[in-house]
Design a protein around this motif. Sequence first.
Motif, PDB file in Angstrom:
ATOM      1  N   LEU A 108       0.864  -1.181   0.000  1.00 46.70           N
ATOM      2  CA  LEU A 108       0.000   0.000   0.000  1.00 46.70           C
ATOM      3  C   LEU A 108       0.903   1.234   0.000  1.00 46.70           C
ATOM      4  O   LEU A 108       1.791   1.366   0.849  1.00 46.70           O
ATOM      5  CB  LEU A 108      -0.900  -0.010   1.243  1.00 46.70           C
ATOM      6  CG  LEU A 108      -1.884   1.150   1.378  1.00 46.70           C
ATOM      7  CD1 LEU A 108      -2.899   1.175   0.235  1.00 46.70           C
ATOM      8  CD2 LEU A 108      -2.631   1.063   2.725  1.00 46.70           C
ATOM      9  N   ILE A 109       0.686   2.111  -0.984  1.00 44.01           N
ATOM     10  CA  ILE A 109       1.515   3.307  -1.148  1.00 44.01           C
ATOM     11  C   ILE A 109       0.690   4.556  -0.872  1.00 44.01           C
ATOM     12  O   ILE A 109      -0.461   4.650  -1.312  1.00 44.01           O
ATOM     13  CB  ILE A 109       2.102   3.341  -2.588  1.00 44.01           C
ATOM     14  CG1 ILE A 109       3.158   2.237  -2.741  1.00 44.01           C
ATOM     15  CG2 ILE A 109       2.684   4.717  -2.936  1.00 44.01           C
ATOM     16  CD1 ILE A 109       3.712   2.079  -4.139  1.00 44.01           C
ATOM     17  N   GLU A 110       1.282   5.496  -0.129  1.00 42.47           N
ATOM     18  CA  GLU A 110       0.555   6.731   0.152  1.00 42.47           C
ATOM     19  C   GLU A 110       0.524   7.628  -1.085  1.00 42.47           C
ATOM     20  O   GLU A 110       1.558   8.053  -1.583  1.00 42.47           O
ATOM     21  CB  GLU A 110       1.196   7.479   1.308  1.00 42.47           C
ATOM     22  CG  GLU A 110       0.393   8.735   1.649  1.00 42.47           C
ATOM     23  CD  GLU A 110       0.673   9.243   3.035  1.00 42.47           C
ATOM     24  OE1 GLU A 110       0.223   8.587   3.998  1.00 42.47           O
ATOM     25  OE2 GLU A 110       1.345  10.279   3.144  1.00 42.47           O
ATOM     26  N   SER A 111      -0.689   7.860  -1.583  1.00 40.60           N
ATOM     27  CA  SER A 111      -0.892   8.746  -2.728  1.00 40.60           C
ATOM     28  C   SER A 111      -2.378   9.023  -2.849  1.00 40.60           C
ATOM     29  O   SER A 111      -3.205   8.138  -2.652  1.00 40.60           O
ATOM     30  CB  SER A 111      -0.396   8.075  -4.010  1.00 40.60           C
ATOM     31  OG  SER A 111      -0.833   8.816  -5.129  1.00 40.60           O
ATOM     32  N   GLU A 112      -2.693  10.292  -3.182  1.00 39.87           N
ATOM     33  CA  GLU A 112      -4.108  10.645  -3.345  1.00 39.87           C
ATOM     34  C   GLU A 112      -4.678  10.090  -4.641  1.00 39.87           C
ATOM     35  O   GLU A 112      -5.894  10.048  -4.830  1.00 39.87           O
ATOM     36  CB  GLU A 112      -4.264  12.174  -3.342  1.00 39.87           C
ATOM     37  CG  GLU A 112      -4.146  12.759  -1.954  1.00 39.87           C
ATOM     38  CD  GLU A 112      -4.280  14.276  -1.966  1.00 39.87           C
ATOM     39  OE1 GLU A 112      -4.640  14.840  -3.021  1.00 39.87           O
ATOM     40  OE2 GLU A 112      -4.005  14.884  -0.919  1.00 39.87           O
ATOM     41  N   GLU A 113      -3.798   9.677  -5.535  1.00 47.67           N
ATOM     42  CA  GLU A 113      -4.225   9.134  -6.826  1.00 47.67           C
ATOM     43  C   GLU A 113      -5.122   7.919  -6.615  1.00 47.67           C
ATOM     44  O   GLU A 113      -4.814   7.047  -5.796  1.00 47.67           O
ATOM     45  CB  GLU A 113      -2.990   8.690  -7.605  1.00 47.67           C
ATOM     46  CG  GLU A 113      -2.952   9.197  -9.033  1.00 47.67           C
ATOM     47  CD  GLU A 113      -1.712   8.685  -9.747  1.00 47.67           C
ATOM     48  OE1 GLU A 113      -1.879   7.795 -10.573  1.00 47.67           O
ATOM     49  OE2 GLU A 113      -0.615   9.182  -9.456  1.00 47.67           O
ATOM     50  N   VAL A 114      -6.218   7.878  -7.369  1.00 49.31           N
ATOM     51  CA  VAL A 114      -7.115   6.718  -7.298  1.00 49.31           C
ATOM     52  C   VAL A 114      -6.550   5.671  -8.259  1.00 49.31           C
ATOM     53  O   VAL A 114      -6.844   5.681  -9.447  1.00 49.31           O
ATOM     54  CB  VAL A 114      -8.553   7.106  -7.702  1.00 49.31           C
ATOM     55  CG1 VAL A 114      -9.476   5.897  -7.648  1.00 49.31           C
ATOM     56  CG2 VAL A 114      -9.073   8.202  -6.784  1.00 49.31           C
TER      57      VAL A 114
END
Length: 262
Positions: free
Chosen positions: A95-101
């Motif tokens: 799991l990577i932190e990013s606002e991208e859906v």
Amino acid sequence: MKKLALSLILFSMLACSKAPITGRTQILIVPKYEVLQQSSLQYEEVKKESKIINNQDSVKVKKVGNNIAKAVDTFLRSDPAYAGMADDYNWEFNLIESEEVNAWCMPGGKVAVYTGILKYAKDEDRLAVIMGHEIAHAVADHGRERMSQELIKNYGTATLSTLFNQNPTLATNVFFQAYGISSELVTLKYSRDHEKEADKLGLIFMAMAGYNPNASIEFWESMAADKEAEPLEFFSTHPNSATRIQLLKEYIASPEFSKYLR
Ligand SMILES: [Zn+2]
């Protein structure tokens, strides 16, 4: 002449492949080990450059991913036609932190899920839709197929021209499969095919792992209702979500799909 015959045989062996379950013909001329090596290297790079999350959500991502991967592994090993493929995978779910859906999968089973997509996957069944879809891209070897398409598109006519001259049947087959009317169009078509195939196989794989396939409808409807969700891997090349939801509904109701329900 002997050399040419040998390269023809080799080329045919490498080129003629079928995607698991769907039986779709694929051109896979890039060697598997090259793809797996590149994938491992690039995935490690992404991990180094990203913020990897370790919390309850990441535990859930890994749990659902591994459950589906395990079911896929059992399925592949149970069928002599696919058993040889099972060892190609070294599954990893992060799991990577990013606002991208977004979510994606590199060849060999290197999966990344972005925190931005989790708002559409509150329960494990919906998360299984994402994981199943990504796992399907790896199992159907879409990455290697894309690489092979690029190779043919960029170098094919030059390096394979001798083969084309010597064997009209091969030339016709390769031409139609790889180019169609124009390389751009076919590449586009393949990408859409990949998305549809990943939807279908993803549905089968999540069902094999005991997740509720109807969650795929809920997942796509919630995505479609939210304009912020675009653009992302899932939508980039697909006709539209209404068509996609319709196809999923039809497939869930089909006798073929009931074979895979647990
Ligand atoms: Zn996809």
